[in-house]
Design a protein around this motif. Structure first.
Motif, short mmCIF file in Angstrom:
data_model
loop_
_atom_site.label_atom_id
_atom_site.label_comp_id
_atom_site.label_asym_id
_atom_site.label_seq_id
_atom_site.Cartn_x
_atom_site.Cartn_y
_atom_site.Cartn_z
N UNK A 62 0.81 -1.22 0.00
CA UNK A 62 0.00 0.00 0.00
C UNK A 62 0.84 1.27 0.00
N UNK A 63 2.17 1.16 -0.15
CA UNK A 63 3.00 2.35 -0.31
C UNK A 63 2.65 3.00 -1.66
N UNK A 64 2.42 4.29 -1.67
CA UNK A 64 1.83 4.90 -2.86
C UNK A 64 2.52 6.20 -3.24
N UNK A 65 2.78 6.34 -4.55
CA UNK A 65 3.22 7.60 -5.16
C UNK A 65 2.13 8.06 -6.12
N UNK A 101 4.80 6.25 2.31
CA UNK A 101 5.52 4.98 2.26
C UNK A 101 6.52 4.90 3.39
N UNK A 102 6.95 3.67 3.69
CA UNK A 102 8.16 3.43 4.47
C UNK A 102 9.24 3.15 3.45
N UNK A 124 12.51 4.50 6.77
CA UNK A 124 11.90 5.66 7.42
C UNK A 124 10.51 5.87 6.83
N UNK A 125 9.63 6.40 7.64
CA UNK A 125 8.29 6.75 7.17
C UNK A 125 8.34 8.09 6.46
N UNK A 126 7.74 8.18 5.27
CA UNK A 126 7.77 9.42 4.48
C UNK A 126 6.35 9.77 4.05
N UNK A 127 5.93 10.97 4.42
CA UNK A 127 4.66 11.51 3.96
C UNK A 127 4.94 12.90 3.41
N UNK A 128 4.78 13.06 2.09
CA UNK A 128 5.12 14.33 1.45
C UNK A 128 4.08 14.68 0.40
N UNK A 129 3.76 15.97 0.33
CA UNK A 129 2.85 16.52 -0.67
C UNK A 129 3.52 17.71 -1.32
N UNK A 185 9.39 -6.66 1.17
CA UNK A 185 8.64 -6.33 2.37
C UNK A 185 7.44 -7.29 2.50
N UNK A 186 6.99 -7.55 3.70
CA UNK A 186 5.85 -8.47 3.88
C UNK A 186 4.63 -8.01 3.11
N UNK A 187 3.84 -8.96 2.66
CA UNK A 187 2.59 -8.68 1.95
C UNK A 187 1.53 -8.31 2.96
N UNK A 188 1.67 -7.11 3.50
CA UNK A 188 0.77 -6.63 4.56
C UNK A 188 0.79 -5.12 4.55
N UNK A 189 -0.21 -4.48 5.15
CA UNK A 189 -0.21 -3.01 5.20
C UNK A 189 1.05 -2.49 5.87
N UNK A 190 1.42 -1.28 5.51
CA UNK A 190 2.66 -0.71 6.01
C UNK A 190 2.61 -0.27 7.46
N UNK A 191 1.42 -0.23 8.05
CA UNK A 191 1.27 0.22 9.44
C UNK A 191 1.94 1.59 9.64
N UNK A 192 1.58 2.52 8.80
CA UNK A 192 2.14 3.87 8.90
C UNK A 192 1.65 4.53 10.18
N UNK A 193 2.51 5.31 10.82
CA UNK A 193 2.08 5.95 12.06
C UNK A 193 1.08 7.06 11.80
N UNK A 194 0.20 7.25 12.78
CA UNK A 194 -0.71 8.39 12.70
C UNK A 194 0.11 9.66 12.88
#
Length: 507
Positions: A62-65, A101-102, A124-129, A185-194
């Motif tokens: 679910x990591x997305x660009x 994404x992580x 690392x967790x990356x959230x960018x717009x 990476x495991x076939x599972x959601x990335x568990x991104x932090x809130x």
């Protein structure tokens, strides 16, 4: 593994003609791209021979660009006084991109000396717009004056525009557990932090940049009898830049101005033989955000000069075309990425005093028969750092710049009989060995091996329809297409076997 790309592209256009001399065209670009975030592969010990399998991905499914954009272009042309042609072009572009994404941290490789397959890299967790906007206009007048034996072809114009961007890094939180280089990476959601209220531990950035660009240019192509053509031109450019970091309340202003000449000479040695020489200068303001090791962003603008000599020949009733050129390009004040980040969050770059590329290019096209075409090209380049404030890179080969490369393509179309309309094509591309890191230190080098790729195509046309089946990399060869400048954490393999079927029709 997990990779996808969902894209939509629309390119409508409309032209209205008042007459053959006066018309207006409107064009639009509409782009929507959604894909799994993926930055390529990583190797331990800077050894490209240990490249992981092409299917490995270090980001969750679910990591997305995203990349979304629209642009509008307007072109107007008309005649003035039966001598001059006036043109005006305007272009506006809107663009946004994002990442959730992580991802892996550049340079954060832990190479395992006991078993390289246990090597890892920090995530690392990356959230960018990011958002960008461009508005540009160009207007010029051109025309021909004088007798045929002494003909001037003149053009003069002005251009300008505004660019502005907002790069908002909401969060970049380091020190996720190490990611193995050889397992996806495991076939599972990335568990991104809130995302809590913006805290320093999430290393937020909000960088706003505004660029005002101005230009004026003029050139003249002069015909001197039947043997000689000469060109001379000059361009004036200016850019006013302002960057403001919202979170740190830090602003940077800069202004760059330059005058760029160009000259050329063409000699028609015979009806089918031409010899040419040209010289030109260029400049490019540095990309906003780069800093030196002291976190200082005020790098001088990149400038360049180019000298080129060559010959072009047509023979066999123009069925054979040959072109041979030699050039020398010198770029000053070029920035080289280090893969490191300053306390401000900006990327640290080295300033190269001089880079030089000297090369020879050869191209030929041959038609043994009207329905059979052969194309061959070859290039040799020696591209190196000549001067730098960093002693370890002086004399080093430039990154992603092979000494030798070449291409071959041939296509045959059946023009009669039961197979009329059917065509076949086959081609090959060769790229020589390249360096991924600009350095003279043997232990710090990352070398990408040479490769050759084979492509084929089948074509068929009948009536208003044309069909094409193209197969790229038909042998499904694994090769390194490019390495992001600076380190071994952004290695992009070339596409595997890729099959494309297309249909073109006219209404």
């Amino acid at each position: 593994d997990y990779y996808y790309e969902h894209s939509t592209y629309l390119y409508p256009s409309l032209t209205y003609k008042w007459s053959s001399d006066t018309w207006l065209s409107l064009k639009m670009d509409y782009v929507r791209e959604d894909r799994q975030a993926n930055d390529g592969l990583v190797v331990p010990f800077l050894n490209i021979g240990l490249l992981p399998p092409i299917n490995v991905t270090y980001t969750a499914p679910d990591a997305k660009d995203t990349d979304y954009g629209e642009s509008l272009t307007a072109l107007f042309q008309t005649r003035l006084l039966d001598v001059w042609t006036a043109r005006v072009a305007y272009r506006a572009t809107w663009h946004t991109d994002s990442r959730r994404a992580i991802e892996v941290i550049q340079g954060a490789i832990v190479s395992d000396p006991v078993d390289y397959r246990n090597s890892s890299i920090t995530g690392r967790f990356k959230l960018q717009d990011n958002s960008r906007r461009y508005n540009f206009i160009d207007a010029n007048v051109s025309g021909e004056l004088g007798p045929k034996a002494f003909r001037h072809t003149l053009i003069a114009g002005v251009s300008g525009g505004k660019e502005w961007s907002d790069f908002y890094r909401v969060a970049q939180k380091p020190n996720y557990p190490g990611i193995n280089l050889y397992r996806s990476a495991p076939d599972a959601p990335g568990n991104y932090p809130a995302i809590p209220p913006i805290l320093p531990s999430y290393q937020p950035q909000d960088r706003k940049t505004t660029l005002w660009n101005y230009g004026a240019y003029a050139s003249d192509k002069l015909t001197l009898g039947e043997r000689w053509d000469a060109t001379a031109g000059v361009r004036w450019d200016k850019q006013d830049a302002y960057q403001y970091e919202v979170i740190t309340n830090r602003g940077i202003k800069s202004t760059t101005t330059c005058v760029l000449p160009s000259i050329g000479l063409l000699y028609h040695a015979a009806r089918q033989v031409s010899v040419y020489a040209n010289y030109c200068e260029g400049f490019k303001p540095q990309t906003s955000g780069n800093v030196d090791a002291s976190d200082n962003p005020n790098f001088p603008s990149e400038s360049s000069t180019q000298v080129e000599l060559g010959v072009k020949v047509q023979a066999l009733d123009e069925r054979l075309t040959l072109a041979l050129g030699a050039y020398d390009i010198r770029k000053r004040n070029v920035l080289s990425a280090t893969g490191q980040t300053a306390p401000s969050g900006n990327p640290i770059a080295n300033l190269s005093g001089l880079q030089e590329s000297t090369g020879v290019e050869f191209d030929t096209t041959y038609q043994p028969w009207p329905n059979w075409e052969i194309r061959v090209g070859a290039t040799y380049i020696d591209a190196r750092v000549k001067k730098s404030t960093t002693a370890s890179i002086v004399g080093a080969q430039l990154d992603n710049s092979p000494h030798a490369s070449g291409n071959f393509w041939t296509r045959y179309n059946f023009s009669r009989g039961a197979l009329r309309g059917l065509g076949f094509g086959i081609g090959a591309i060769y790229v020589g060995q390249r360096q991924g890191i600009i350095t003279n230190v043997p232990a710090a080098r990352l070398e990408a091996p040479s490769y050759a790729r084979l492509d084929v195509g089948v074509y068929y046309g009948k009536g208003r329809y044309n069909y094409a089946l193209n197969v790229g990399n038909i042998t499904d060869r694994l090769y390194v297409a490019a390495i992001q400048q600076g380190d071994a954490t952004r290695i992009n393999p070339g596409d595997p076997r890729k099959i494309t079927f297309s249909v073109k029709t006219q209404f």
